[in-house]
Design a protein around this motif. Structure first.
Motif, PDB file in Angstrom:
ATOM      1  N   VAL A  98      25.797 -12.710  27.958  1.00 52.28           N
ATOM      2  CA  VAL A  98      26.578 -13.858  27.497  1.00 52.28           C
ATOM      3  C   VAL A  98      25.807 -15.131  27.805  1.00 52.28           C
ATOM      4  N   ASP A  99      25.548 -15.910  26.767  1.00 51.99           N
ATOM      5  CA  ASP A  99      24.855 -17.179  26.939  1.00 51.99           C
ATOM      6  C   ASP A  99      25.839 -18.330  27.117  1.00 51.99           C
ATOM      7  N   LEU A 100      27.038 -18.200  26.575  1.00 56.02           N
ATOM      8  CA  LEU A 100      28.042 -19.251  26.682  1.00 56.02           C
ATOM      9  C   LEU A 100      29.419 -18.649  26.482  1.00 56.02           C
ATOM     10  N   LEU A 101      30.353 -19.010  27.352  1.00 57.95           N
ATOM     11  CA  LEU A 101      31.732 -18.565  27.232  1.00 57.95           C
ATOM     12  C   LEU A 101      32.642 -19.756  27.426  1.00 57.95           C
ATOM     13  N   LEU A 102      33.449 -20.022  26.423  1.00 62.73           N
ATOM     14  CA  LEU A 102      34.377 -21.144  26.463  1.00 62.73           C
ATOM     15  C   LEU A 102      35.795 -20.621  26.289  1.00 62.73           C
ATOM     16  N   PHE A 162      36.145 -20.414  10.111  1.00 62.90           N
ATOM     17  CA  PHE A 162      35.599 -20.880  11.378  1.00 62.90           C
ATOM     18  C   PHE A 162      34.653 -19.840  11.962  1.00 62.90           C
ATOM     19  N   ARG A 163      35.092 -18.588  11.988  1.00 63.32           N
ATOM     20  CA  ARG A 163      34.260 -17.502  12.531  1.00 63.32           C
ATOM     21  C   ARG A 163      32.966 -17.338  11.742  1.00 63.32           C
ATOM     22  N   ARG A 164      33.060 -17.435  10.420  1.00 62.23           N
ATOM     23  CA  ARG A 164      31.878 -17.292   9.563  1.00 62.23           C
ATOM     24  C   ARG A 164      30.858 -18.385   9.865  1.00 62.23           C
ATOM     25  N   ILE A 165      31.327 -19.616   9.964  1.00 62.89           N
ATOM     26  CA  ILE A 165      30.426 -20.742  10.237  1.00 62.89           C
ATOM     27  C   ILE A 165      29.802 -20.605  11.626  1.00 62.89           C
ATOM     28  N   MET A 166      30.622 -20.256  12.602  1.00 61.71           N
ATOM     29  CA  MET A 166      30.122 -20.103  13.971  1.00 61.71           C
ATOM     30  C   MET A 166      29.088 -18.983  14.042  1.00 61.71           C
ATOM     31  N   ALA A 167      29.376 -17.854  13.414  1.00 68.12           N
ATOM     32  CA  ALA A 167      28.445 -16.717  13.445  1.00 68.12           C
ATOM     33  C   ALA A 167      27.096 -17.107  12.850  1.00 68.12           C
ATOM     34  N   SER A 168      27.110 -17.801  11.724  1.00 68.62           N
ATOM     35  CA  SER A 168      25.854 -18.179  11.090  1.00 68.62           C
ATOM     36  C   SER A 168      25.138 -19.275  11.873  1.00 68.62           C
ATOM     37  N   GLY A 169      25.885 -20.091  12.592  1.00 69.40           N
ATOM     38  CA  GLY A 169      25.294 -21.202  13.331  1.00 69.40           C
ATOM     39  C   GLY A 169      24.571 -20.808  14.604  1.00 69.40           C
ATOM     40  N   PHE A 170      24.832 -19.601  15.104  1.00 66.84           N
ATOM     41  CA  PHE A 170      24.201 -19.186  16.352  1.00 66.84           C
ATOM     42  C   PHE A 170      23.173 -18.076  16.178  1.00 66.84           C
ATOM     43  N   LEU A 171      22.901 -17.669  14.953  1.00 66.80           N
ATOM     44  CA  LEU A 171      21.909 -16.620  14.731  1.00 66.80           C
ATOM     45  C   LEU A 171      20.587 -16.984  15.386  1.00 66.80           C
ATOM     46  N   PRO A 172      19.880 -16.101  16.027  1.00 72.74           N
ATOM     47  CA  PRO A 172      20.064 -14.651  16.061  1.00 72.74           C
ATOM     48  C   PRO A 172      21.068 -14.175  17.106  1.00 72.74           C
ATOM     49  N   LEU A 173      21.662 -15.101  17.865  1.00 70.63           N
ATOM     50  CA  LEU A 173      22.711 -14.708  18.799  1.00 70.63           C
ATOM     51  C   LEU A 173      23.964 -14.351  18.023  1.00 70.63           C
ATOM     52  N   ALA A 174      24.891 -13.666  18.676  1.00 71.42           N
ATOM     53  CA  ALA A 174      26.178 -13.339  18.068  1.00 71.42           C
ATOM     54  C   ALA A 174      27.231 -14.272  18.645  1.00 71.42           C
ATOM     55  N   CYS A 175      28.299 -14.493  17.894  1.00 75.61           N
ATOM     56  CA  CYS A 175      29.370 -15.369  18.333  1.00 75.61           C
ATOM     57  C   CYS A 175      30.699 -14.705  18.021  1.00 75.61           C
ATOM     58  N   ASP A 176      31.570 -14.637  19.023  1.00 77.48           N
ATOM     59  CA  ASP A 176      32.898 -14.066  18.860  1.00 77.48           C
ATOM     60  C   ASP A 176      33.916 -15.164  19.147  1.00 77.48           C
ATOM     61  N   CYS A 177      34.841 -15.386  18.215  1.00 74.11           N
ATOM     62  CA  CYS A 177      35.866 -16.417  18.362  1.00 74.11           C
ATOM     63  C   CYS A 177      37.238 -15.778  18.226  1.00 74.11           C
ATOM     64  N   THR A 178      38.106 -16.032  19.197  1.00 72.48           N
ATOM     65  CA  THR A 178      39.468 -15.524  19.134  1.00 72.48           C
ATOM     66  C   THR A 178      40.436 -16.662  19.404  1.00 72.48           C
ATOM     67  N   VAL A 179      41.648 -16.500  18.888  1.00 74.44           N
ATOM     68  CA  VAL A 179      42.698 -17.489  19.091  1.00 74.44           C
ATOM     69  C   VAL A 179      43.534 -17.051  20.295  1.00 74.44           C
ATOM     70  N   ASN A 180      43.677 -17.933  21.269  1.00 75.62           N
ATOM     71  CA  ASN A 180      44.498 -17.668  22.445  1.00 75.62           C
ATOM     72  C   ASN A 180      45.973 -17.818  22.102  1.00 75.62           C
ATOM     73  N   HIS A 181      46.833 -17.337  22.982  1.00 74.88           N
ATOM     74  CA  HIS A 181      48.273 -17.394  22.742  1.00 74.88           C
ATOM     75  C   HIS A 181      48.791 -18.824  22.583  1.00 74.88           C
ATOM     76  N   ASP A 182      48.105 -19.798  23.148  1.00 76.51           N
ATOM     77  CA  ASP A 182      48.538 -21.194  23.044  1.00 76.51           C
ATOM     78  C   ASP A 182      47.933 -21.925  21.840  1.00 76.51           C
ATOM     79  N   GLY A 183      47.189 -21.185  20.995  1.00 76.15           N
ATOM     80  CA  GLY A 183      46.580 -21.775  19.808  1.00 76.15           C
ATOM     81  C   GLY A 183      45.174 -22.297  20.027  1.00 76.15           C
ATOM     82  N   SER A 184      44.722 -22.341  21.279  1.00 74.28           N
ATOM     83  CA  SER A 184      43.349 -22.760  21.558  1.00 74.28           C
ATOM     84  C   SER A 184      42.409 -21.597  21.253  1.00 74.28           C
ATOM     85  N   LEU A 185      41.123 -21.862  21.327  1.00 76.06           N
ATOM     86  CA  LEU A 185      40.123 -20.854  20.989  1.00 76.06           C
ATOM     87  C   LEU A 185      39.355 -20.387  22.217  1.00 76.06           C
ATOM     88  N   ARG A 186      38.913 -19.159  22.152  1.00 78.57           N
ATOM     89  CA  ARG A 186      37.971 -18.591  23.125  1.00 78.57           C
ATOM     90  C   ARG A 186      36.708 -18.294  22.330  1.00 78.57           C
TER      91      ARG A 186
END
Length: 82
Positions: A42-46, A7-31
Motif C-alpha cells: 500500500v502506497d497510500l490509504l485514505l 470516480f473509480r474509473r478516473i482514479m484507476a487510470s490516474g494512478f497507473l501502473p499502481l492500482a486504486c481501490d475506492c469504496t464508499v463508507n457508511h457515512d458517505g465519505s470515501l476510502r
C-alpha cells in the motif's frame, strides 16, 4: 459528486501502473487505497475522504495530482481529506 463508477474509473487510470481501490463508507465519505498490484504494498490509504467538490473530471484529476504529491513525499495515509 460524480457517480462512483466514473470516480473509480478516473482514479484507476490516474494512478497507473499502481492500482486504486475506492469504496464508499457508511457515512458517505470515501476510502481510497493506492497500492502496487503485484505485491499488494500500500502506497497510500485514505479514510473519511469528503466527496464535497468532487463533481467533475477536473476536480477528481486535481485530487489525483494532490495524492500523487503525497505519495512522492512518502506519506502513506490520512484520517480525512477535504
Amino acid at each position: 459528486m460524480i457517480s462512483i463508477v466514473e470516480f473509480r474509473r478516473i482514479m484507476a487510470s490516474g494512478f497507473l501502473p499502481l492500482a486504486c481501490d475506492c469504496t464508499v463508507n457508511h457515512d458517505g465519505s470515501l476510502r481510497i487505497s493506492v497500492f502496487e498490484p503485484e505485491s499488494g504494498r500500500v502506497d497510500l490509504l485514505l479514510t473519511g475522504v469528503s466527496t464535497e467538490g468532487l463533481d467533475s473530471v477536473r476536480s477528481v484529476s486535481n485530487l489525483i495530482g494532490e495524492l500523487r504529491t503525497e505519495i512522492k513525499a512518502g506519506r502513506r495515509g490520512f484520517a480525512a481529506v477535504g
